[in-house]
Enzyme design. Sequence first.
Site, short mmCIF file in Angstrom:
data_model
loop_
_atom_site.label_atom_id
_atom_site.label_comp_id
_atom_site.label_asym_id
_atom_site.label_seq_id
_atom_site.Cartn_x
_atom_site.Cartn_y
_atom_site.Cartn_z
N SER A 12 0.72 -1.27 -0.17
CA SER A 12 0.09 0.01 0.05
C SER A 12 0.83 1.40 0.03
O SER A 12 1.60 1.44 -1.00
CB SER A 12 -1.02 -0.07 1.17
OG SER A 12 -1.91 0.74 1.02
N ASP A 33 -9.40 -6.72 -4.57
CA ASP A 33 -8.74 -5.66 -3.96
C ASP A 33 -9.68 -4.01 -4.11
O ASP A 33 -10.41 -4.24 -5.07
CB ASP A 33 -7.33 -5.34 -5.00
CG ASP A 33 -6.17 -4.74 -3.88
OD1 ASP A 33 -6.51 -3.89 -3.26
OD2 ASP A 33 -5.35 -5.20 -3.93
N HIS A 60 -7.19 -6.22 -0.26
CA HIS A 60 -5.99 -5.22 -0.31
C HIS A 60 -4.91 -5.73 0.58
O HIS A 60 -3.55 -5.61 0.02
CB HIS A 60 -6.61 -3.89 0.23
CG HIS A 60 -5.67 -2.78 0.36
ND1 HIS A 60 -4.77 -2.52 -0.47
CD2 HIS A 60 -4.85 -2.10 1.52
CE1 HIS A 60 -3.67 -1.52 -0.34
NE2 HIS A 60 -4.02 -1.14 1.03
#
Length: 435
Positions: free
Chosen positions: A193, A372, A404
Amino acid sequence: MSGSSSASFAESISLPPAKEIPSTFFASVKSWWAAGEKESAASEERLLRKIPYFRPASSPATTPDHASPVIAQSSRVVLDDPKHYLNTFSMTATSPSAEAPPPAVLLHGYGAGLGFFFQNFPALGNWAGQRGSSVYAVDWLGMGRSARVPFQVKAKREDIDGRVREAESFFIESLEQWRRKMGLERMTLIGHSLGGYLSVAYALRYPTRVSKLILLSPAGIPRDPNSTMPSRELTDPQATGANDQDHPEAADPKRVHDLKSSQQEAQRQESRSRKLLTYLWEQGWSPFQVVRSTLFWGPMLIGKYSSRRFIGLGEDDTRAMHDYILNITLAKGSGEYCISHLLAPGAHARRPMVDRIAALKIPVTFVYGDHDWMDPEGGKESVERLRQAGNGLGRMYMIPHAGHHVYLDNPKAVNDLLIKELDRPAGSGRTSYAA
């Protein structure tokens, strides 16, 4: 020191189990009152003790024999400013090899911490032991259990490039100081991320120090408009169904299109509460700041997130993760305030990496979950941009039964892919969307 005797070090030092996730106001108050540095350290250690060769800092010092492939331990690495330090977890081979590949460094996402990777450490530790290398996980400055120092950006609001440069430097320069303190020449960065975004930013500034990039659902890659929905991090349940037959899949155009279509449909059906969360995010509010402002209610709010987001981990691991997240969330705000400087309304980067990544000459691997909420189009376009710039070492994968947090939702499939990519010679392969 054998694997079993290594485990006995952790077992011989008492550590109470994680408490129940609070479901009443009274339990929430008790949890809030108990939070602090001591509880934060204990919550991290509970996760690390799941690694058989982890040696707590309080265990007696020993000279390990070569029966155990690695030594795993935690430390604080003090940077140039004595008040600045990075919380570090190290897995170092007991038999280092002169031919070892560069060490791997795991870098967590926004507001998270190195404990999130607890299901990936055993496989990566085995890799380090077999290759005679090392694996590290680091908490970014101002996040996790690293120093919570003041975060300031002096550039004016309209100076977008200046704001981005200062915010990136807060993290990048501290990582570079850490690298020097650790004596590492080159390293493979594995970033999730925001950690993926910052890994690319580091590689652009210090290209000779990075061997490869492995980006797990990286933030800040595509331009706007995009289908990224950060509010789903707070509302989506954990993707479940992972099994031993899962493997990384070709991130071909159809899979990218299908994922993007599902994201766009979710945007159209966005609820009022989710729109509020999106609005707060876009206005630069830190979600952790919101939780801290609720004081005694904070542990209950975090508990609702933990129970939903980590439902697939099992009861003990969910409680352990909740306790860990609770303590790092309630700590003093610091690096989390970067978000409005790096991301613009809509949660896309103010300086998207898709427009910057072509300068890299190293292997870059993008990894997304098939559920995701991060827009995969940026990864797809980045691989193509690398290819057009003469770098055919870009790849992109999809992980089944994963959202995610791909590494947490389907650890086996991600671990298999990480080992494969770590073992891939830096100059081999070509631009690819296939496994």
